[in-house]
Design a protein around this motif. Sequence first.
Motif, mmCIF file in Angstrom:
data_model
loop_
_atom_site.group_PDB
_atom_site.id
_atom_site.type_symbol
_atom_site.label_atom_id
_atom_site.label_comp_id
_atom_site.label_asym_id
_atom_site.label_seq_id
_atom_site.Cartn_x
_atom_site.Cartn_y
_atom_site.Cartn_z
ATOM 1 N N ASP A 58 0.991 -1.243 -0.110
ATOM 2 C CA ASP A 58 -0.083 0.022 -0.188
ATOM 3 C C ASP A 58 0.853 1.231 -0.057
ATOM 4 O O ASP A 58 0.372 2.502 -0.001
ATOM 5 C CB ASP A 58 -0.970 0.209 1.227
ATOM 6 C CG ASP A 58 -1.976 -0.987 1.037
ATOM 7 O OD1 ASP A 58 -2.378 -1.387 0.176
ATOM 8 O OD2 ASP A 58 -2.195 -1.615 2.199
ATOM 9 N N ASN B 213 -1.820 9.095 -14.238
ATOM 10 C CA ASN B 213 -2.333 8.366 -13.228
ATOM 11 C C ASN B 213 -1.168 7.309 -13.005
ATOM 12 O O ASN B 213 -0.958 6.278 -13.711
ATOM 13 C CB ASN B 213 -3.552 7.490 -13.563
ATOM 14 C CG ASN B 213 -3.766 6.503 -12.232
ATOM 15 O OD1 ASN B 213 -3.365 6.601 -11.293
ATOM 16 N ND2 ASN B 213 -5.137 6.066 -12.686
ATOM 17 N N ARG B 214 -0.470 7.665 -11.996
ATOM 18 C CA ARG B 214 0.793 6.669 -11.653
ATOM 19 C C ARG B 214 0.410 5.448 -10.808
ATOM 20 O O ARG B 214 1.505 4.462 -10.501
ATOM 21 C CB ARG B 214 1.940 7.438 -10.704
ATOM 22 C CG ARG B 214 2.470 8.424 -11.600
ATOM 23 C CD ARG B 214 3.673 9.405 -10.588
ATOM 24 N NE ARG B 214 4.483 9.984 -11.447
ATOM 25 C CZ ARG B 214 4.268 10.875 -12.300
ATOM 26 N NH1 ARG B 214 3.176 11.570 -12.162
ATOM 27 N NH2 ARG B 214 5.203 11.859 -13.011
ATOM 28 N N ALA B 215 -0.752 4.950 -10.579
ATOM 29 C CA ALA B 215 -1.233 3.803 -9.906
ATOM 30 C C ALA B 215 -1.815 2.709 -10.967
ATOM 31 O O ALA B 215 -1.865 1.767 -10.924
ATOM 32 C CB ALA B 215 -2.447 4.125 -8.875
ATOM 33 N N PRO C 241 1.714 4.651 -5.042
ATOM 34 C CA PRO C 241 1.050 4.362 -6.282
ATOM 35 C C PRO C 241 1.860 3.033 -7.247
ATOM 36 O O PRO C 241 2.366 3.258 -8.144
ATOM 37 C CB PRO C 241 1.112 5.579 -7.020
ATOM 38 C CG PRO C 241 2.248 6.145 -6.856
ATOM 39 C CD PRO C 241 2.882 5.859 -5.571
ATOM 40 N N THR C 242 1.319 1.744 -6.813
ATOM 41 C CA THR C 242 1.764 0.557 -7.571
ATOM 42 C C THR C 242 0.749 0.009 -8.338
ATOM 43 O O THR C 242 -0.402 -0.458 -7.874
ATOM 44 C CB THR C 242 2.305 -0.318 -6.401
ATOM 45 O OG1 THR C 242 3.354 0.308 -5.816
ATOM 46 C CG2 THR C 242 2.966 -1.463 -7.369
ATOM 47 N N PRO C 243 0.949 -0.412 -9.680
ATOM 48 C CA PRO C 243 0.019 -0.977 -10.224
ATOM 49 C C PRO C 243 -0.509 -2.166 -9.728
ATOM 50 O O PRO C 243 0.343 -3.036 -9.225
ATOM 51 C CB PRO C 243 0.681 -1.183 -11.964
ATOM 52 C CG PRO C 243 1.668 -0.113 -11.774
ATOM 53 C CD PRO C 243 1.953 -0.240 -10.366
ATOM 54 N N LYS C 244 -1.881 -2.570 -9.740
ATOM 55 C CA LYS C 244 -2.451 -3.547 -9.136
ATOM 56 C C LYS C 244 -3.462 -4.594 -10.221
ATOM 57 O O LYS C 244 -3.651 -5.509 -10.126
ATOM 58 C CB LYS C 244 -3.255 -3.338 -7.946
ATOM 59 C CG LYS C 244 -2.371 -3.077 -6.728
ATOM 60 C CD LYS C 244 -3.045 -2.773 -5.630
ATOM 61 C CE LYS C 244 -2.217 -2.374 -4.341
ATOM 62 N NZ LYS C 244 -1.224 -1.239 -4.611
ATOM 63 N N LEU D 159 -9.495 2.780 -8.472
ATOM 64 C CA LEU D 159 -8.244 2.447 -7.622
ATOM 65 C C LEU D 159 -8.484 1.714 -6.398
ATOM 66 O O LEU D 159 -7.465 0.912 -5.992
ATOM 67 C CB LEU D 159 -7.506 3.898 -7.579
ATOM 68 C CG LEU D 159 -7.129 4.432 -8.686
ATOM 69 C CD1 LEU D 159 -6.294 5.812 -8.135
ATOM 70 C CD2 LEU D 159 -6.174 3.666 -9.725
#
Length: 446
Positions: free
Chosen positions: A300, A314-316, A303-306, A375
């Motif tokens: 968490d 959008n950095r997520a 902003p990591t891609p899931k 998100l």
Amino acid sequence: MDQQQYIDFVLRTVEERDIRFIRLWFCDVLGRLKSFAIAPEDLEAAFEEGIGFDGSAIEGFTPKEEADMLAFPDPSTFQVLPWRPKQDGAARIFCDICTPDRKPFAGDPRECLRRMFYRAEARGYLLNVGAELEYYYFPDDHTPEPLDDVGYFDLTPDDSARDLRRETVLMLEKMSIPVEYTFHSSGRSQHGISLRHAEALTASDAIITAKHVIRLEAYQAGIHASFMPKPIKGEAASAMMLHQSLFDHSGNNVFWGEDDPVYHLSPIAKSYMAGILAHAREMAAITNPTVNSYKRILGDEGPTPKAATWGLRNRAAMIRVPIYKPDKQLSTRIELRSPDPMANPYLVNAVTLAAGLDGIERGLTLPAETTSEMLGMTADELEAAGIDSLPCNLDEALDIFEKSEFMKDALGEHIHTFFLAKKRDEWNKFASTVTEWEVRHYLANS
């Protein structure tokens, strides 16, 4: 320059600059750098006939009964090693690995990317790649303790590694690897370096070289540089962001979309992105190849891609569309944010290019942009919305990878089979162990 001109330049430079050791570099399937040295007297013959070595000694190459391999130096990659003495100096050359009959070896990651490069070239495209690497500095290779308490882009006296970053940049530039910028990243003792765009094979060579130089400069400073994706719980994870764009043979950026006033993306760019998103789960084992990689994806912090999503700024999202210079055609690109620094850059660029080309050829439609509401969705909510979640661990990623005919075609049977077996073994041994094992294993080998 053509091949012979490159060879003539290398031979002349070796003689004029008193180079006594030629280090031949290549990577194994997992992206680990390998090297052996030859004398300058053997270099001309190496260009013509290759240098024989024991392929069975390289994990994932050949069995003992088929051990003989040839390394052919690529003269366009010649660089004098600036950290070695000027007198009786040393230089490096990346090599292409071949079988004794001089056919390209199917287990060579450079050849895997080159094969996909030719496939794109036949369709009129050239892939350009820029990379942004994140990494940590630690006291040694078994102690994951931050060396500072500095944050993102902070300019403070506490940033003890600013001189080390400077020396690293200067060393890379001496090797003709242009650095766009360096910075202190968001984690304590976490740093980043951005490499300028180049065609995909050159860019992958540059990533391998940059990782080696970062480690080397850290070692000289008495500390350890780690590319482990998630070395410290509660701190930011490390990524290897890849900025990709396709150009045609006339030098035009085919990702530029004059008729798109919002994203400035062409239909080709959108189909390329759709292809990557469609194959995201199949590629995860390559882009995120370790047990620890999924600590980053599930974390968490930051902003990591899931999920297989895209977004403007959008950095997520897995794919971000940067718009720093919206009216500049050459700057139009996508940023792939899912890979981590433990991934083999040759294989990552090969499979993402394959996926993007598949999207173009099938005319895939790009799904809707990810909104901020998406998100926070759970995996079930994302699935209900038609969005694929990225695998939650290496085991799940390998299950998908194993069944993927697309990945077998993109990588070739040899690399697909070895990579699967090696990573299955890693999962079976270490999946249930605690963080302390990850520190001992990954930190020392990242």
